[in-house]
Design a protein around this motif. Structure first.
Motif, PDB file in Angstrom:
ATOM      1  N   LEU A  12      13.541   6.806  16.131  1.00  0.00           N
ATOM      2  CA  LEU A  12      14.988   6.603  16.020  1.00  0.00           C
ATOM      3  C   LEU A  12      15.501   5.646  17.088  1.00  0.00           C
ATOM      4  CD1 LEU A  12      16.247  10.223  15.296  1.00  0.00           C
ATOM      5  CD2 LEU A  12      16.356   8.263  13.753  1.00  0.00           C
ATOM      6  N   GLY A  13      14.822   5.636  18.218  1.00  0.00           N
ATOM      7  CA  GLY A  13      15.212   4.755  19.309  1.00  0.00           C
ATOM      8  C   GLY A  13      14.767   3.318  19.123  1.00  0.00           C
ATOM      9  N   GLY A  14      14.045   3.037  18.057  1.00  0.00           N
ATOM     10  CA  GLY A  14      13.643   1.669  17.758  1.00  0.00           C
ATOM     11  C   GLY A  14      12.168   1.384  17.954  1.00  0.00           C
ATOM     12  N   ASN A  15      11.409   2.324  18.478  1.00  0.00           N
ATOM     13  CA  ASN A  15       9.970   2.133  18.663  1.00  0.00           C
ATOM     14  C   ASN A  15       9.290   2.468  17.337  1.00  0.00           C
ATOM     15  OD1 ASN A  15       7.284   2.138  19.419  1.00  0.00           O
ATOM     16  ND2 ASN A  15       7.624   3.283  21.308  1.00  0.00           N
ATOM     17  N   THR A  16       8.905   1.444  16.586  1.00  0.00           N
ATOM     18  CA  THR A  16       8.369   1.658  15.241  1.00  0.00           C
ATOM     19  C   THR A  16       6.948   2.187  15.237  1.00  0.00           C
ATOM     20  OG1 THR A  16       7.665  -0.646  15.123  1.00  0.00           O
ATOM     21  CG2 THR A  16       9.846  -0.094  14.213  1.00  0.00           C
TER      22      THR A  16
END
Length: 113
Positions: A12-16
């Motif tokens: 969710l924080g952007g770390n895919t």
């Protein structure tokens, strides 16, 4: 669950594609020790997969699982002549339930500590 929750937070924080070190860092930041064996298994299973797609697939599987609904059959009638016994059993059950509830209230940690 804690490993998966940390993995999803990172997503969710952007770390895919969070690594084991990333997940460990999140868990340690809140005072939780990571289980490296379980964490490595989780990372291997989720490697290269789209989280949104996995969540959608899981939701569709959960939708097909029966939950709740029709209860069991009626309880059999009490035996004749034992009129006072069930009332006493109910009182004892209530006392036991209250004791169990009291012991569950404090599990050694607070939610916001």
């Amino acid at each position: 669950m804690k490993h998966l929750a940390a993995y999803l937070l990172l997503g969710l924080g952007g770390n895919t594609s969070p690594s084991a070190a990333d997940v460990t860092g999140v868990l340690e930041s809140v005072g939780i020790e990571a289980d490296s064996e379980r964490l490595d298994k989780l990372i291997d299973e989720l490697k290269g997969k789209d989280l949104q797609q996995l969540i959608a697939e899981g939701s569709s599987k959960l939708a097909s699982v029966p939950s709740g609904g029709g209860g069991g059959g009626a309880a059999p009638a009490a035996a004749a002549g034992g009129g006072a016994a069930p009332a006493e059993e109910k009182k004892e059950e209530k006392k036991e339930e209250e004791k169990e509830e009291e012991s569950d209230e404090d599990m050694g940690f607070g939610l916001f500590d």
